[in-house]
Design a protein around this motif. Structure first.
Motif, mmCIF file in Angstrom:
data_model
loop_
_atom_site.group_PDB
_atom_site.id
_atom_site.type_symbol
_atom_site.label_atom_id
_atom_site.label_comp_id
_atom_site.label_asym_id
_atom_site.label_seq_id
_atom_site.Cartn_x
_atom_site.Cartn_y
_atom_site.Cartn_z
ATOM 1 N N ALA A 276 -5.948 22.389 10.145
ATOM 2 C CA ALA A 276 -7.020 21.419 10.379
ATOM 3 C C ALA A 276 -6.553 20.324 11.328
ATOM 4 O O ALA A 276 -7.296 19.889 12.220
ATOM 5 C CB ALA A 276 -7.473 20.813 9.054
ATOM 6 N N GLN A 277 -5.310 19.886 11.134
ATOM 7 C CA GLN A 277 -4.762 18.844 11.996
ATOM 8 C C GLN A 277 -4.683 19.319 13.447
ATOM 9 O O GLN A 277 -4.996 18.566 14.375
ATOM 10 C CB GLN A 277 -3.378 18.434 11.495
ATOM 11 C CG GLN A 277 -2.820 17.196 12.189
ATOM 12 C CD GLN A 277 -1.542 16.723 11.534
ATOM 13 O OE1 GLN A 277 -1.046 17.322 10.586
ATOM 14 N NE2 GLN A 277 -0.995 15.619 12.043
ATOM 15 N N LYS A 278 -4.303 20.574 13.638
ATOM 16 C CA LYS A 278 -4.246 21.132 14.990
ATOM 17 C C LYS A 278 -5.623 21.106 15.652
ATOM 18 O O LYS A 278 -5.745 20.929 16.861
ATOM 19 C CB LYS A 278 -3.743 22.581 14.944
ATOM 20 C CG LYS A 278 -2.280 22.742 14.571
ATOM 21 C CD LYS A 278 -1.932 24.222 14.494
ATOM 22 C CE LYS A 278 -0.520 24.438 13.960
ATOM 23 N NZ LYS A 278 -0.219 25.889 13.807
ATOM 24 N N LEU A 279 -6.656 21.296 14.833
ATOM 25 C CA LEU A 279 -8.028 21.337 15.358
ATOM 26 C C LEU A 279 -8.663 19.951 15.439
ATOM 27 O O LEU A 279 -9.804 19.810 15.900
ATOM 28 C CB LEU A 279 -8.887 22.250 14.477
ATOM 29 C CG LEU A 279 -8.518 23.746 14.495
ATOM 30 C CD1 LEU A 279 -9.243 24.479 13.377
ATOM 31 C CD2 LEU A 279 -8.852 24.369 15.848
ATOM 32 N N GLY A 280 -7.948 18.955 14.950
ATOM 33 C CA GLY A 280 -8.468 17.598 15.026
ATOM 34 C C GLY A 280 -9.523 17.276 13.998
ATOM 35 O O GLY A 280 -10.398 16.440 14.233
ATOM 36 N N GLY A 281 -9.441 17.912 12.858
ATOM 37 C CA GLY A 281 -10.427 17.660 11.813
ATOM 38 C C GLY A 281 -9.818 17.795 10.433
ATOM 39 O O GLY A 281 -8.598 17.781 10.270
#
Length: 306
Positions: free
Chosen positions: A268-273
């Protein structure tokens, strides 16, 4: 003629094993004539289905279908895997899943009363014809779950296990589908009974503690240790219990340095959410269905006692 009597309906039900409403309709359609009503049910395939309904249906298909933000996890059982692999059964299962998505029935009985997706007959009528005229096996729509939201699914081994995962996220379904599928695959492989530790009933934990303390009492090396030490050991073991039995706390199968929850958070962090796994439903084909092989004498005895 007027309404048929309850006694007549019961007699026909006992004779054929067919459900109450179908027996009522058969009697009304044939002026209360019992023999004609039986023939009517046989012609409809209902009596054939009922005759076979005592046989355990523990094979079949588990399927998961996601259409936009609506998904369904469905199990349909047959007596043999040969029947489950026929086009007739697979097409039926797909149509039933589509019906659940479109009509949102409350339960299996309500589903059977719906007109099947892409057809003009009810699900019950299609099931009866399929079981009695084509497959000639007992076929059971066993269970289904319909979910709405951001969903991902996984089917293992052609329909032996199915998992549906629901995610709470501001990201799109396309962005998170692979992550959700990984969670579903983890559930399929390791079958955690709980999603998170808050889902574990207090009585289950208390029972685990009792068992652990009893085990220590039987262990000469542990029996004489102070109660405080024993309690500390128990708490450590309970922590291990959570890690083994709660999906989000399990070691992620693709990278055991991470928990499942840790993997989801990192992606999720990689996707910015943010992504939160809020629900996981797992069906395993035939779980809980007792496979019984009745000999002829037993079958006749059962029939005579009905």
């Amino acid at each position: 003629m007027g309404k048929v009597s309850v006694a007549e309906i019961k007699e026909l039900m006992k004779s054929t094993g067919v459900g109450m409403m179908d027996c009522k309709k058969a009697l009304e359609a044939n002026e209360g004539d019992m023999d004609k009503a039986i023939e009517f049910l046989r012609e409809k395939g209902l009596a054939t289905q009922a005759k076979k309904s005592g046989r355990a249906a523990a094979e079949g298909i588990v399927t998961a279908v996601v259409n936009g933000n609506i998904g369904v996890l469905l199990e349909v059982n047959t007596e043999t895997d040969f029947a489950a692999n026929t086009d007739d059964i697979r097409n039926f299962v797909k149509a039933v899943a589509d019906t659940i998505i479109e009509k949102n029935p409350a339960d299996v009985e309500a589903l059977k009363a719906e007109t099947i997706s892409g057809g003009t007959s009810t699900v019950a009528d299609v099931l009866t014809e399929l079981a009695g005229m084509k497959i000639r096996e007992n076929i059971v729509i066993r269970r289904f779950v319909r979910m709405e939201g951001v969903l991902a699914s996984y089917i293992h081994n052609g329909g032996s296990i199915g998992v549906m995962v629901k995610l709470d996220t501001e990201l799109s379904t396309e962005q998170v589908s692979a992550i959700g599928k990984d969670v579903a695959m983890q559930s399929a492989a390791l079958n955690a009974p709980y999603l998170k530790r808050d889902d574990v009933p207090a009585e289950v934990i208390e029972k685990e503690k009792e068992i652990m303390l009893a085990q220590m009492a039987e262990d000469p090396k542990m029996a004489n240790k102070p109660e405080k030490v024993k309690e500390g050991i128990v708490q450590g073991k309970i922590g291990k219990y959570y890690k083994e039995n709660c999906l989000l706390e399990q070691a992620f199968v693709k990278d055991d340095k991470l928990t499942v929850e840790g993997y989801v958070d990192a992606e999720a962090q990689k996707l910015g959410g943010t992504i939160v796994v809020t629900d996981v439903i797992r069906f395993e084909r035939g779980e809980g269905v007792e496979k019984k092989e009745d000999n002829l004498a037993d079958e006749v005895a059962k029939m005579m006692n009905k």
